[in-house]
Design a protein around this motif. Structure first.
Motif, PDB file in Angstrom:
ATOM      1  N   SER B   9      11.908  14.900  -7.922  1.00 52.40           N
ATOM      2  CA  SER B   9      10.689  14.344  -8.483  1.00 52.40           C
ATOM      3  C   SER B   9      10.525  12.864  -8.168  1.00 52.40           C
ATOM      4  CB  SER B   9      10.669  14.559  -9.994  1.00 52.40           C
ATOM      5  OG  SER B   9      11.765  13.893 -10.579  1.00 52.40           O
ATOM      6  N   ILE B  10      11.562  12.243  -7.549  1.00 55.81           N
ATOM      7  CA  ILE B  10      11.456  10.833  -7.194  1.00 55.81           C
ATOM      8  C   ILE B  10      11.070  10.741  -5.726  1.00 55.81           C
ATOM      9  CG2 ILE B  10      12.657   8.619  -7.116  1.00 55.81           C
ATOM     10  CD1 ILE B  10      12.275   9.721  -9.927  1.00 55.81           C
ATOM     11  N   THR B  11       9.844  10.410  -5.460  1.00 52.57           N
ATOM     12  CA  THR B  11       9.371  10.328  -4.085  1.00 52.57           C
ATOM     13  C   THR B  11       9.824   9.016  -3.453  1.00 52.57           C
ATOM     14  OG1 THR B  11       7.341   9.203  -4.740  1.00 52.57           O
ATOM     15  CG2 THR B  11       7.298  11.624  -4.725  1.00 52.57           C
ATOM     16  N   PRO B  12       9.845   8.971  -2.117  1.00 49.09           N
ATOM     17  CA  PRO B  12      10.185   7.705  -1.454  1.00 49.09           C
ATOM     18  C   PRO B  12       9.270   6.566  -1.914  1.00 49.09           C
ATOM     19  CG  PRO B  12      10.230   9.501   0.119  1.00 49.09           C
ATOM     20  CD  PRO B  12       9.694  10.078  -1.160  1.00 49.09           C
ATOM     21  N   ARG B  13       8.015   6.867  -2.153  1.00 54.62           N
ATOM     22  CA  ARG B  13       7.086   5.825  -2.589  1.00 54.62           C
ATOM     23  C   ARG B  13       7.475   5.299  -3.973  1.00 54.62           C
ATOM     24  NH1 ARG B  13       1.785   4.329  -1.324  1.00 54.62           N
ATOM     25  NH2 ARG B  13       0.692   3.306  -3.065  1.00 54.62           N
ATOM     26  N   ALA B  14       7.881   6.223  -4.858  1.00 53.98           N
ATOM     27  CA  ALA B  14       8.280   5.800  -6.196  1.00 53.98           C
ATOM     28  C   ALA B  14       9.556   4.965  -6.128  1.00 53.98           C
ATOM     29  CB  ALA B  14       8.494   7.025  -7.094  1.00 53.98           C
ATOM     30  N   ARG B  15      10.471   5.355  -5.231  1.00 49.10           N
ATOM     31  CA  ARG B  15      11.700   4.572  -5.088  1.00 49.10           C
ATOM     32  C   ARG B  15      11.385   3.176  -4.560  1.00 49.10           C
ATOM     33  NH1 ARG B  15      15.377   3.418  -1.087  1.00 49.10           N
ATOM     34  NH2 ARG B  15      17.571   3.158  -1.741  1.00 49.10           N
ATOM     35  N   THR B  16      10.467   3.081  -3.633  1.00 48.77           N
ATOM     36  CA  THR B  16      10.068   1.773  -3.116  1.00 48.77           C
ATOM     37  C   THR B  16       9.517   0.896  -4.240  1.00 48.77           C
ATOM     38  OG1 THR B  16       9.571   2.720  -0.950  1.00 48.77           O
ATOM     39  CG2 THR B  16       8.548   0.592  -1.473  1.00 48.77           C
ATOM     40  N   ALA B  17       8.699   1.488  -5.096  1.00 45.49           N
ATOM     41  CA  ALA B  17       8.149   0.748  -6.236  1.00 45.49           C
ATOM     42  C   ALA B  17       9.264   0.297  -7.166  1.00 45.49           C
ATOM     43  CB  ALA B  17       7.137   1.618  -6.989  1.00 45.49           C
ATOM     44  N   LEU B  18      10.262   1.164  -7.342  1.00 48.15           N
ATOM     45  CA  LEU B  18      11.378   0.830  -8.227  1.00 48.15           C
ATOM     46  C   LEU B  18      12.189  -0.339  -7.664  1.00 48.15           C
ATOM     47  CD1 LEU B  18      13.138   1.365 -10.679  1.00 48.15           C
ATOM     48  CD2 LEU B  18      14.234   3.255  -9.430  1.00 48.15           C
ATOM     49  N   VAL B  19      12.430  -0.311  -6.356  1.00 48.55           N
ATOM     50  CA  VAL B  19      13.172  -1.413  -5.725  1.00 48.55           C
ATOM     51  C   VAL B  19      12.392  -2.718  -5.900  1.00 48.55           C
ATOM     52  CG1 VAL B  19      14.004  -2.345  -3.533  1.00 48.55           C
ATOM     53  CG2 VAL B  19      14.362   0.082  -4.083  1.00 48.55           C
ATOM     54  N   ARG B  20      11.096  -2.639  -5.712  1.00 53.63           N
ATOM     55  CA  ARG B  20      10.255  -3.826  -5.857  1.00 53.63           C
ATOM     56  C   ARG B  20      10.261  -4.315  -7.310  1.00 53.63           C
ATOM     57  NH1 ARG B  20       8.810  -8.485  -4.462  1.00 53.63           N
ATOM     58  NH2 ARG B  20       6.669  -9.090  -4.940  1.00 53.63           N
ATOM     59  N   LEU B  21      10.170  -3.378  -8.246  1.00 59.56           N
ATOM     60  CA  LEU B  21      10.232  -3.716  -9.668  1.00 59.56           C
ATOM     61  C   LEU B  21      11.523  -4.479  -9.981  1.00 59.56           C
ATOM     62  CD1 LEU B  21       9.626  -1.335 -12.691  1.00 59.56           C
ATOM     63  CD2 LEU B  21      11.795  -2.522 -12.438  1.00 59.56           C
ATOM     64  N   LEU B  22      12.622  -3.996  -9.445  1.00 61.03           N
ATOM     65  CA  LEU B  22      13.917  -4.612  -9.746  1.00 61.03           C
ATOM     66  C   LEU B  22      13.984  -6.037  -9.198  1.00 61.03           C
ATOM     67  CD1 LEU B  22      16.171  -1.506  -9.031  1.00 61.03           C
ATOM     68  CD2 LEU B  22      15.849  -2.625 -11.257  1.00 61.03           C
ATOM     69  N   ARG B  23      13.421  -6.242  -8.009  1.00 63.94           N
ATOM     70  CA  ARG B  23      13.483  -7.594  -7.461  1.00 63.94           C
ATOM     71  C   ARG B  23      12.617  -8.563  -8.268  1.00 63.94           C
ATOM     72  NH1 ARG B  23      15.191 -10.556  -3.251  1.00 63.94           N
ATOM     73  NH2 ARG B  23      15.878  -8.938  -1.825  1.00 63.94           N
ATOM     74  N   VAL B  24      11.508  -8.081  -8.776  1.00 64.80           N
ATOM     75  CA  VAL B  24      10.634  -8.952  -9.572  1.00 64.80           C
ATOM     76  C   VAL B  24      11.240  -9.196 -10.960  1.00 64.80           C
ATOM     77  CG1 VAL B  24       8.351  -9.153 -10.647  1.00 64.80           C
ATOM     78  CG2 VAL B  24       8.579  -8.235  -8.319  1.00 64.80           C
ATOM     79  N   ALA B  25      11.862  -8.185 -11.521  1.00 65.90           N
ATOM     80  CA  ALA B  25      12.433  -8.318 -12.864  1.00 65.90           C
ATOM     81  C   ALA B  25      13.742  -9.106 -12.855  1.00 65.90           C
ATOM     82  CB  ALA B  25      12.660  -6.931 -13.475  1.00 65.90           C
ATOM     83  N   TYR B  26      14.478  -9.009 -11.766  1.00 67.80           N
ATOM     84  CA  TYR B  26      15.759  -9.728 -11.639  1.00 67.80           C
ATOM     85  C   TYR B  26      15.714 -10.549 -10.351  1.00 67.80           C
ATOM     86  CZ  TYR B  26      17.041  -6.313 -15.157  1.00 67.80           C
ATOM     87  OH  TYR B  26      17.074  -5.547 -16.290  1.00 67.80           O
ATOM     88  N   PRO B  27      14.902 -11.622 -10.357  1.00 70.87           N
ATOM     89  CA  PRO B  27      14.630 -12.323  -9.092  1.00 70.87           C
ATOM     90  C   PRO B  27      15.772 -13.229  -8.645  1.00 70.87           C
ATOM     91  CG  PRO B  27      13.495 -13.408 -10.915  1.00 70.87           C
ATOM     92  CD  PRO B  27      14.204 -12.210 -11.510  1.00 70.87           C
ATOM     93  N   HIS B  28      16.323 -12.932  -7.501  1.00 64.83           N
ATOM     94  CA  HIS B  28      17.326 -13.798  -6.875  1.00 64.83           C
ATOM     95  C   HIS B  28      16.978 -13.861  -5.391  1.00 64.83           C
ATOM     96  CE1 HIS B  28      19.957 -13.981 -10.403  1.00 64.83           C
ATOM     97  NE2 HIS B  28      19.714 -12.693 -10.560  1.00 64.83           N
ATOM     98  N   ALA B  29      16.442 -15.012  -4.984  1.00 60.25           N
ATOM     99  CA  ALA B  29      15.954 -15.129  -3.607  1.00 60.25           C
ATOM    100  C   ALA B  29      17.055 -14.859  -2.587  1.00 60.25           C
ATOM    101  CB  ALA B  29      15.353 -16.520  -3.395  1.00 60.25           C
ATOM    102  N   ARG B  30      18.313 -15.169  -2.992  1.00 62.95           N
ATOM    103  CA  ARG B  30      19.406 -15.018  -2.018  1.00 62.95           C
ATOM    104  C   ARG B  30      19.915 -13.590  -1.894  1.00 62.95           C
ATOM    105  NH1 ARG B  30      23.637 -19.239  -4.102  1.00 62.95           N
ATOM    106  NH2 ARG B  30      22.613 -18.673  -6.053  1.00 62.95           N
TER     107      ARG B  30
END
Lengths: 248, 167
Positions: B9-30
């Protein structure tokens, strides 16, 4: 999973003291009783982890020894919102939370025995003063500090200043604080009681592999087992059927 | 991502959104993408078997796209953050945070990037490797104070019988 047993087998017909839990209370009681020739069986819900089993890995240690049973949290505080099911960092293993405990060994203050006197008058609270005072406990604090090996106590030296301490102590001095020190702590600054001085490895909460920090897992329980009077017993269910049985 | 029965039930598109969510919620440029991707996979792996749980995450991630007007992953950091703050209490987001906060910083690739040295016991601890090497302050006293001042455990105003709310 069958319970694992440590220590000498004790006949079902023998009278023993059964102790539930091997932490600060249970482990200490097992040691004190077996030292007096009273056989004990200690029931422990978690495994018998030895210092060699401890790891320098915070999250790994949590999954290794924390009480991982699902927690429920409710009410207005933030933990209930953010981590309602995250288990609390208390230890389910031989030694209990003395393995995770930081090691600070301050004594209570006298006024803390007078909770009603000092904090009374709170609507809906039924506070009571303790019927004992700090002076009543002093001899037992002495015994505990010697057993634990508290630094700065009974002639033992303090731990050296680390970088954090240097910053805080200098800051404290500058704002006029006087009552600071590097202890008392239940971690050996130099060898004491058969255990070495700290090498400052930075992993105190995950179980001190070097055994410089006191815990019932490194002192009371091994001695109770060696005395021949204790058994430690383990089983997979908490409380009702422990996973470790220590006999001594 | 390979489709398996447990992750169907987890599509590649949903996983991409999740990865993006994580970077915004836990932002570390490095941080490179690896820690965020592994954390996303950990979130997905911790979905339990219930259809409800699975739908909650799936629909939550899909709602990100809807709220973003089409493609959450293409929002810039500021816009994505505003959107996430608006759904801080959403069930799926709480679940993601509960897993992520302990997974992302346990990803060993992040340790060196954050200046964390990791295990030290095998190296002899820090006792000879800098635990006290701070030199820009004078060495403080480590012993307990034994001067003339007495510790005042309770302020005079807080002694019982001096008014306030005490009995």
């Amino acid at each position: 999973m069958a319970p694992t047993q440590h220590g000498q087998a004790i006949s079902h017909d023998d009278e023993v003291v059964v102790i539930v839990g091997s932490g600060a209370g249970g482990g200490t009681v097992a040691h004190e009783l077996t030292a007096r020739g009273i056989p004990c069986v200690v029931l422990e819900a978690g495994p018998y982890l030895a210092p060699a089993d401890y790891g320098n890995d915070e999250w790994g240690a949590f999954n290794q020894m924390a009480w991982l049973d699902n927690r429920t949290a409710s009410g207005p505080y933030r933990v209930a919102r953010d981590f309602p099911n995250l288990p609390a960092w208390i230890v389910k293993a031989v030694g209990g939370t003395t393995t995770h405990w930081a090691g600070a060994t301050p004594r209570f203050k006298d006024y803390e025995f007078g909770i009603r006197s000092y904090y009374g008058g709170l609507t809906g609270a039924n506070l009571l003063d303790w019927p004992i005072s700090l002076a009543d406990l002093a001899p037992y604090y002495d015994q505990a500090e010697r057993a634990i090996g508290s630094t700065h106590r009974h002639g033992r030296p303090g731990l050296p200043a680390n970088n954090n301490y240097k910053v805080f102590a200098n800051g404290a001095e500058k704002v006029g604080y006087k009552f600071y020190a590097t202890g008392p702590y239940g971690t050996n600054a130099e060898p004491y009681d058969g255990r070495p001085g700290s090498i400052q490895d930075g992993f105190n909460f995950q179980g001190d592999k070097h055994t410089s920090k006191w815990s019932t897992a490194v002192r009371a329980i091994p001695r109770a087992l060696e005395s021949g009077g204790a058994t430690c017993d383990r089983s997979p269910r908490p409380c009702r059927s422990p996973t470790t049985r220590l006999a001594g | 991502m390979a489709e398996t029965s447990t992750e169907a039930s987890i599509t590649p598109r949903a996983r991409t959104a999740l990865v993006r969510l994580l970077r915004v919620a836990y932002p570390h440029a490095r941080f490179p993408d690896g820690p965020y991707e592994r954390t996303a996979d950990e979130v997905i792996s911790q979905l339990d078997a219930s259809l409800w749980h699975r739908l909650t995450l799936t629909q939550g991630l899909e709602s990100l796209d809807a709220a973003a007007g089409g493609d959450f992953a293409s929002l810039d950091d500021a816009a994505a953050l505003i959107l996430l703050r608006g759904m801080a209490d959403a069930e799926f987001f709480r679940f993601v945070r509960g897993v992520a906060v302990v997974s992302i910083y346990n990803d060993h690739e992040t340790w060196g990037l954050l200046g964390y040295e990791g295990p030290s016991y095998e190296k002899g601890g820090y006792i000879d490797r800098g635990f006290d090497d701070l030199s820009w302050l004078s060495d403080p006293r480590i012993e307990e104070y034994d001067g003339p001042e007495m510790l005042v455990e309770v302020a005079t105003d807080d002694e019982p019988g001096t008014g306030g709310t005490k009995n």
